[in-house]
Design a protein around this motif. Structure first.
Motif, short mmCIF file in Angstrom:
data_model
loop_
_atom_site.label_atom_id
_atom_site.label_comp_id
_atom_site.label_asym_id
_atom_site.label_seq_id
_atom_site.Cartn_x
_atom_site.Cartn_y
_atom_site.Cartn_z
N VAL A 221 0.87 -1.18 0.00
CA VAL A 221 0.00 0.00 0.00
C VAL A 221 0.90 1.23 0.00
CG1 VAL A 221 -1.74 1.29 1.27
CG2 VAL A 221 -1.86 -1.20 1.17
N THR A 224 -2.77 6.03 1.05
CA THR A 224 -4.03 5.63 1.67
C THR A 224 -4.85 6.85 2.06
OG1 THR A 224 -5.03 4.38 3.48
CG2 THR A 224 -2.93 5.45 3.95
N TYR A 229 -7.40 3.41 -1.34
CA TYR A 229 -5.95 3.40 -1.26
C TYR A 229 -5.36 2.93 -2.59
CZ TYR A 229 -6.33 -1.68 -0.49
OH TYR A 229 -6.61 -3.02 -0.62
N ALA A 231 -2.42 0.51 -4.21
CA ALA A 231 -1.56 -0.62 -3.91
C ALA A 231 -0.69 -0.93 -5.12
CB ALA A 231 -2.37 -1.85 -3.53
N LEU A 356 -6.62 -1.29 6.66
CA LEU A 356 -6.16 -1.85 5.39
C LEU A 356 -6.20 -3.37 5.46
CD1 LEU A 356 -3.05 0.47 4.95
CD2 LEU A 356 -5.24 0.69 3.77
#
Length: 656
Positions: A221, A224, A229, A231, A356
């Motif tokens: 990640v 965020t 978010y 990735a 997350l």
């Protein structure tokens, strides 16, 4: 007065009973159940498997009767160290079909429902780490996890109980005795730390160290926000003989996430309908879902072609856009990884930037490549990346998870390539085995799936299998051999490789390898490898390929080869000059390999020591014949082989 007291007592009793029932209902749904009394004597990791209930299911089948089962798997950390990324092996034995499991996923990446009749390993999700009583003051919600299992088992009717053979902790560094019974419905075991185990992580480290495997996937990640978010997903190949072509990567979203956009790769299906008609559309009322790329619970991601590498919308990601090709590091380290980024939108109750959760049940595969089995994502130390501004510093990911995948051979799976053997001292070719890559599905074909493949004249290797029957029968008549009736089925392989022992003299010997592509798919950047128990130490050179000896696991018995620059491309099968009467023509590549006997004294080529024990093409292990050509020297056979060599050579030169 007495009536007043009795009335109040009666009212108080009814109120207390109602309060108790409400409290019991609340505790059942919101509080972790207390552990078994047997857990008190365990100073390690306590495991229990308890059968709760079951009922008979339709259809009625006396020989294979299905029954519903409900069970609870409990994992409790009574030790003095946090248990990170817990895993428990459950040795199911009643052909169980698991429908659902709370608080866990299958560690091999299989999505539920799934057949677990041969046993399985559970991994914790979403709570993968279990803290100790010391650091939580005995808080069971942090020390313990209970996995509610629901599924179907076969053959075990009441009053018998369908328990597994055994349960044990699958984490490294623990010793578990065989589980003991607690009554008829429950089995328990206490696993303790192995005093001889040396861990490569200290107790104070927050995350587990990164693990090694044939292939690893990093889920980093990088940015965020409250509702979404970014990735970065990095697929890295570490196996010197493994590779992927046209890779497809899939995983399961566990918390209703969806992919808003990607860079460096693309969803196999672009579709937002599941969001529009689902809870995502109700929550994100102002979001234009026409711009959302994928809302599947299990999306599949594919690589982009090289033409999109510099696309400002889809590309501009280092190591992206290679048509899904990931080469082994022994071939080209710069092409041994693939990277893409995706923007992921979250759903309540995860709407804060620190909440997350990576996707689970990862699977990756390619065309004519090995099969990979992937474990669950493990939280590791945040990855570091070079600063995009070019400054001499690193940027750290917000959070990182690692998925480790290893090459596996699924039960019952067939190879995708095969090998034939021939030699200068025998004028017959030992062809690929019957049904080497699987038997034909068309039952109308009259061929035998069990009859051994018949010996062939060398020129037959240049023709598709369906055009070889007359040549095979004529060759058998010439050699006074009988052929089975019906004739054996073909090998059904998209790629076949002929290994021919070409010469054998006092100081050395030579072989020739020819690769045939019987599929319409071409192979760019192809490679092959052979393992030879005795001959590899004498390897000298290849004349039309790049070749080198490769040491694997401390053993120098492998020779890896690939096409020369500009020639590392095997075309697919094409029509003959006259498609109405000429057979189809395979793509081909060929080289001669020379060996010296200086480093391999006593090697006996005629006895079969000049043939490989394993052959790989693009990482896939190929099926080998079960016999070698016998040594009955025949000059005519040598002349025939030489003519085939010249024919293939001319074909390659004309098609360059």
């Amino acid at each position: 007065m007495a009536f007043y007291l009795n009335y109040n007592t009666h009212f108080f009793f009814k109120f207390s009973l109602l309060f108790s029932l409400l409290s019991f209902s609340f505790s059942q749904s919101d509080v972790v159940e207390a552990p078994s009394p047997a857990a008190d004597s365990c100073n390690g990791i306590f495991l229990s498997y308890a059968y709760s209930s079951g009922t008979k299911l339709k259809p009625t089948d006396p020989t294979h009767q299905p029954y519903r089962f409900e069970s609870v798997l409990t994992v409790l950390n009574n030790g003095d160290e946090e248990l990170k990324s817990w895993k428990v092996s459950v040795e199911f034995q009643n052909d169980e079909f698991l429908v659902s499991a709370s608080n866990a996923v299958l560690a091999d990446g299989t999505s539920l429902p799934a057949n677990v009749g041969n046993g399985t390993v559970f991994a914790g999700f979403p709570m993968s780490d279990l803290k100790t009583a010391i650091e939580t003051a005995g808080d069971l919600t942090q020390m313990q996890v209970q996995v509610q299992l629901l599924g179907t088992q076969f053959g075990v009717a009441a009053p018998d109980v369908p328990l597994p053979k055994n349960i044990q902790l699958a984490n490294d560094g623990f010793i578990c005795p065989k589980a003991s019974m607690q009554g008829k419905n429950e089995m328990q075991v206490c696993c303790r730390k192995d005093p001889k185990f040396k861990a490569n992580v200290t107790v104070d480290e927050e995350f587990l160290p990164k693990q090694s495997g044939d292939l690893t996937i990093m889920y980093d990640v990088t940015r965020t926000y409250d509702s979404n978010y970014w990735a970065q997903v990095t697929v890295s190949n570490h196996n010197p003989l493994g590779r992927l072509d046209n890779w497809k990567l899939s995983f399961d979203w566990m918390r209703d996430e969806f992919i808003y956009t990607t860079k460096g790769a693309y969803p196999y299906v672009v579709d937002s309908s599941d969001c529009i008609f689902g809870t995502q559309g109700q929550h994100y009322r102002d979001l234009d879902f026409a711009n959302v790329w994928n809302c599947e619970r299990r999306p599949t991601i594919i690589d982009l072609p090289p033409t999109k590498a510099n696309d400002t919308t889809l590309g501009l990601i280092p190591n992206c856009c290679r048509n899904g090709s990931i080469l082994p590091p022994s071939m080209d380290p710069s092409k041994s990884s693939s990277v893409f980024q995706m923007q992921v939108f979250k759903m309540p109750p995860d709407l804060n930037r620190s909440e997350l959760s990576p996707p689970q049940n990862w699977k990756i595969n390619g065309t004519l490549n090995p099969d990979y089995k992937c474990g669950p994502p493990i939280r590791v130390s945040p990855s570091q990346f070079p600063d995009p501004s070019g400054l001499p510093s690193n940027t750290t990911a917000v959070a990182s998870w690692q998925v480790v995948c290893n090459i596996t051979q699924p039960k019952g799976a067939s190879p995708k390539c095969c090998v034939s053997f021939s030699s200068y001292y025998n004028d017959s070719v030992v062809p690929c085995r019957t049904c080497a890559c699987g038997c034909p599905s068309n039952t109308a074909r009259t061929c035998s799936t069990t009859a051994p493949a018949v010996l062939l004249p060398p020129e037959a290797l240049l023709f598709p299998f369906e055009n070889r029957t007359a040549m095979a029968q004529a060759w058998a008549d010439l050699k006074h051999r009988t052929v089975p009736n019906p004739m054996p089925c073909g090998d059904n392989c998209g790629v076949s490789i002929n290994w021919h022992v070409l010469t054998d003299y006092s100081r050395g010997w030579s072989a020739r390898i020819t690769i045939f592509n019987w599929d319409e798919t071409a192979f760019p950047d192809w490679f092959a490898a052979v393992q030879m128990d005795k001959a590899t130490r004498g390897f000298q050179k290849m004349y039309s390929f790049n070749g080198s000896a490769l040491e694997l696991n401390g053993v120098n018995n492998t020779i890896i080869m690939q096409g020369l620059p500009g020639l590392n491309y095997i075309v697919g099968e094409t029509d003959g000059a006259n498609p109405k009467k000429d057979p189809r023509v395979p793509g081909k590549q060929q080289t001669v390999i020379s060996f010296t006997k200086k480093n391999t004294p006593g090697i006996n080529i005629a006895a079969g020591e000049g043939f490989p024990s394993k052959v790989f093409f693009n990482g896939e292990e190929c099926a080998l014949p079960s016999v070698f050509p016998t040594n009955n020297s025949n000059r005519e056979g040598f002349t025939t082989i030489l003519s085939i060599f010249l024919a293939v050579f001319v074909f390659i030169m004309l098609h360059q």
